[in-house]
Design a protein around this motif. Structure first.
Motif, PDB file in Angstrom:
ATOM      1  N   SER A  43       6.952  26.421  -1.629  1.00  0.00           N
ATOM      2  CA  SER A  43       7.411  25.024  -1.563  1.00  0.00           C
ATOM      3  C   SER A  43       6.368  24.124  -0.931  1.00  0.00           C
ATOM      4  O   SER A  43       5.506  24.589  -0.170  1.00  0.00           O
ATOM      5  N   LEU A  44       6.445  22.857  -1.274  1.00  0.00           N
ATOM      6  CA  LEU A  44       5.655  21.800  -0.638  1.00  0.00           C
ATOM      7  C   LEU A  44       6.522  20.553  -0.526  1.00  0.00           C
ATOM      8  O   LEU A  44       7.430  20.353  -1.346  1.00  0.00           O
ATOM      9  N   ARG A  45       6.213  19.722   0.465  1.00  0.00           N
ATOM     10  CA  ARG A  45       6.879  18.422   0.579  1.00  0.00           C
ATOM     11  C   ARG A  45       5.803  17.342   0.573  1.00  0.00           C
ATOM     12  O   ARG A  45       4.941  17.315   1.447  1.00  0.00           O
ATOM     13  N   LEU A  46       5.884  16.471  -0.401  1.00  0.00           N
ATOM     14  CA  LEU A  46       4.970  15.343  -0.483  1.00  0.00           C
ATOM     15  C   LEU A  46       5.589  14.112   0.175  1.00  0.00           C
ATOM     16  O   LEU A  46       6.811  13.940   0.138  1.00  0.00           O
ATOM     17  N   SER A  47       4.744  13.284   0.745  1.00  0.00           N
ATOM     18  CA  SER A  47       5.187  12.039   1.374  1.00  0.00           C
ATOM     19  C   SER A  47       4.495  10.847   0.728  1.00  0.00           C
ATOM     20  O   SER A  47       3.311  10.942   0.374  1.00  0.00           O
ATOM     21  N   CYS A  48       5.237   9.757   0.617  1.00  0.00           N
ATOM     22  CA  CYS A  48       4.681   8.489   0.145  1.00  0.00           C
ATOM     23  C   CYS A  48       5.069   7.441   1.184  1.00  0.00           C
ATOM     24  O   CYS A  48       6.217   6.990   1.216  1.00  0.00           O
ATOM     25  N   ALA A  49       4.105   7.081   2.020  1.00  0.00           N
ATOM     26  CA  ALA A  49       4.365   6.139   3.098  1.00  0.00           C
ATOM     27  C   ALA A  49       3.933   4.736   2.712  1.00  0.00           C
ATOM     28  O   ALA A  49       2.907   4.551   2.051  1.00  0.00           O
ATOM     29  N   LEU A  87       7.848  26.401  -6.837  1.00  0.00           N
ATOM     30  CA  LEU A  87       6.752  25.812  -7.603  1.00  0.00           C
ATOM     31  C   LEU A  87       6.197  26.791  -8.630  1.00  0.00           C
ATOM     32  O   LEU A  87       6.181  28.022  -8.407  1.00  0.00           O
ATOM     33  N   LYS A  88       5.759  26.234  -9.744  1.00  0.00           N
ATOM     34  CA  LYS A  88       5.208  27.025 -10.847  1.00  0.00           C
ATOM     35  C   LYS A  88       3.769  26.577 -11.118  1.00  0.00           C
ATOM     36  O   LYS A  88       3.418  25.430 -10.816  1.00  0.00           O
ATOM     37  N   PRO A  89       2.964  27.435 -11.709  1.00  0.00           N
ATOM     38  CA  PRO A  89       1.577  27.032 -12.024  1.00  0.00           C
ATOM     39  C   PRO A  89       1.511  25.759 -12.864  1.00  0.00           C
ATOM     40  O   PRO A  89       0.586  24.953 -12.690  1.00  0.00           O
ATOM     41  N   GLU A  90       2.490  25.540 -13.723  1.00  0.00           N
ATOM     42  CA  GLU A  90       2.481  24.333 -14.560  1.00  0.00           C
ATOM     43  C   GLU A  90       2.794  23.067 -13.773  1.00  0.00           C
ATOM     44  O   GLU A  90       2.713  21.963 -14.315  1.00  0.00           O
ATOM     45  N   ASP A  91       3.150  23.200 -12.500  1.00  0.00           N
ATOM     46  CA  ASP A  91       3.338  22.026 -11.645  1.00  0.00           C
ATOM     47  C   ASP A  91       2.014  21.534 -11.064  1.00  0.00           C
ATOM     48  O   ASP A  91       1.974  20.491 -10.405  1.00  0.00           O
ATOM     49  N   THR A  92       0.952  22.273 -11.292  1.00  0.00           N
ATOM     50  CA  THR A  92      -0.367  21.878 -10.789  1.00  0.00           C
ATOM     51  C   THR A  92      -0.770  20.535 -11.375  1.00  0.00           C
ATOM     52  O   THR A  92      -0.770  20.355 -12.599  1.00  0.00           O
ATOM     53  N   ALA A  93      -1.073  19.572 -10.501  1.00  0.00           N
ATOM     54  CA  ALA A  93      -1.411  18.213 -10.936  1.00  0.00           C
ATOM     55  C   ALA A  93      -1.759  17.374  -9.725  1.00  0.00           C
ATOM     56  O   ALA A  93      -1.556  17.795  -8.575  1.00  0.00           O
ATOM     57  N   VAL A  94      -2.241  16.167  -9.986  1.00  0.00           N
ATOM     58  CA  VAL A  94      -2.332  15.139  -8.952  1.00  0.00           C
ATOM     59  C   VAL A  94      -1.018  14.374  -8.977  1.00  0.00           C
ATOM     60  O   VAL A  94      -0.625  13.849 -10.030  1.00  0.00           O
ATOM     61  N   TYR A  95      -0.348  14.317  -7.859  1.00  0.00           N
ATOM     62  CA  TYR A  95       0.941  13.635  -7.760  1.00  0.00           C
ATOM     63  C   TYR A  95       0.710  12.237  -7.188  1.00  0.00           C
ATOM     64  O   TYR A  95       0.082  12.087  -6.133  1.00  0.00           O
ATOM     65  N   ILE A  96       1.271  11.255  -7.891  1.00  0.00           N
ATOM     66  CA  ILE A  96       0.997   9.858  -7.586  1.00  0.00           C
ATOM     67  C   ILE A  96       2.306   9.126  -7.332  1.00  0.00           C
ATOM     68  O   ILE A  96       3.257   9.264  -8.108  1.00  0.00           O
ATOM     69  N   CYS A  97       2.336   8.342  -6.262  1.00  0.00           N
ATOM     70  CA  CYS A  97       3.507   7.555  -5.912  1.00  0.00           C
ATOM     71  C   CYS A  97       3.376   6.156  -6.512  1.00  0.00           C
ATOM     72  O   CYS A  97       2.267   5.599  -6.564  1.00  0.00           O
ATOM     73  N   ALA A  98       4.509   5.597  -6.954  1.00  0.00           N
ATOM     74  CA  ALA A  98       4.516   4.255  -7.525  1.00  0.00           C
ATOM     75  C   ALA A  98       5.719   3.485  -6.992  1.00  0.00           C
ATOM     76  O   ALA A  98       6.726   4.091  -6.613  1.00  0.00           O
ATOM     77  N   ALA A  99       5.613   2.159  -6.981  1.00  0.00           N
ATOM     78  CA  ALA A  99       6.689   1.314  -6.456  1.00  0.00           C
ATOM     79  C   ALA A  99       7.048   0.206  -7.428  1.00  0.00           C
ATOM     80  O   ALA A  99       6.170  -0.380  -8.076  1.00  0.00           O
ATOM     81  N   ASP A 100       8.348  -0.086  -7.487  1.00  0.00           N
ATOM     82  CA  ASP A 100       8.898  -1.125  -8.364  1.00  0.00           C
ATOM     83  C   ASP A 100       9.547  -2.208  -7.510  1.00  0.00           C
ATOM     84  O   ASP A 100      10.492  -1.918  -6.760  1.00  0.00           O
ATOM     85  N   ARG A 101       9.061  -3.417  -7.612  1.00  0.00           N
ATOM     86  CA  ARG A 101       9.573  -4.505  -6.762  1.00  0.00           C
ATOM     87  C   ARG A 101      11.042  -4.820  -6.997  1.00  0.00           C
ATOM     88  O   ARG A 101      11.722  -5.345  -6.114  1.00  0.00           O
ATOM     89  N   GLN A 115       0.841  -1.193   0.000  1.00  0.00           N
ATOM     90  CA  GLN A 115       0.000   0.000   0.000  1.00  0.00           C
ATOM     91  C   GLN A 115       0.874   1.240   0.000  1.00  0.00           C
ATOM     92  O   GLN A 115       1.848   1.320   0.751  1.00  0.00           O
ATOM     93  N   LEU A 116       0.544   2.198  -0.849  1.00  0.00           N
ATOM     94  CA  LEU A 116       1.263   3.463  -0.910  1.00  0.00           C
ATOM     95  C   LEU A 116       0.284   4.577  -0.553  1.00  0.00           C
ATOM     96  O   LEU A 116      -0.782   4.690  -1.160  1.00  0.00           O
ATOM     97  N   VAL A 117       0.653   5.391   0.421  1.00  0.00           N
ATOM     98  CA  VAL A 117      -0.241   6.447   0.908  1.00  0.00           C
ATOM     99  C   VAL A 117       0.454   7.790   0.744  1.00  0.00           C
ATOM    100  O   VAL A 117       1.444   8.072   1.433  1.00  0.00           O
ATOM    101  N   GLU A 118      -0.078   8.620  -0.144  1.00  0.00           N
ATOM    102  CA  GLU A 118       0.495   9.937  -0.376  1.00  0.00           C
ATOM    103  C   GLU A 118      -0.155  10.977   0.524  1.00  0.00           C
ATOM    104  O   GLU A 118      -1.338  10.864   0.870  1.00  0.00           O
ATOM    105  N   SER A 119       0.621  11.996   0.867  1.00  0.00           N
ATOM    106  CA  SER A 119       0.093  13.127   1.616  1.00  0.00           C
ATOM    107  C   SER A 119       0.973  14.337   1.359  1.00  0.00           C
ATOM    108  O   SER A 119       2.057  14.215   0.771  1.00  0.00           O
TER     109      SER A 119
END
Length: 124
Positions: free
Chosen positions: A17-23, A86-100, A3-7
């Protein structure tokens, strides 16, 4: 199943600035490679940054190089994306992914697990 949980998403002004987390709860996936992608409505999902399971390799998209930093805290089994200037063009949904396999990958292919995403909005 991993399970990957973004915040950490939110709304900021350009230049801030912002800091995203993927737990990853528990110890599963601690050596998996992790990546951040972003999605804007009407566009393809776009690679942002990735880090290998050992933390020794990081890769960035040209559009964020020098502004974003991906890093991991193994004690918390969490990967972060520090986003500066950060720039306006960075606006998006940010998604975390994992590679085994533990690699730092640019492509969506190879990532077996995906989070649900966190919204980042940058106003001008």
């Amino acid at each position: 199943q991993v399970q990957l949980v973004e915040s950490g998403g939110g709304t900021v002004q350009a230049g801030e600035s912002l800091r995203l987390s993927c737990a990853t709860p528990g110890r599963s996936g601690s050596m998996y490679g992790k990546a951040w992608f972003r999605r804007v409505p009407g566009k393809e999902r776009e690679f942002v940054a990735s880090i290998s399971g050992t933390g020794g390799t990081t890769i960035y998209a040209d559009s964020v190089k020098g502004r974003f930093t991906i890093f991991a805290d193994k004690s918390k089994n969490t990967v972060y994306l520090q986003m500066n200037n950060l720039k306006p063009e960075d606006t998006a949904v940010y998604i975390c992914a994992a590679d085994r396999q533990g690699s730092a990958l640019r492509t969506q292919t190879g990532h077996e697990y995906w989070g649900r995403g966190t919204q980042v909005t940058v106003s001008s």
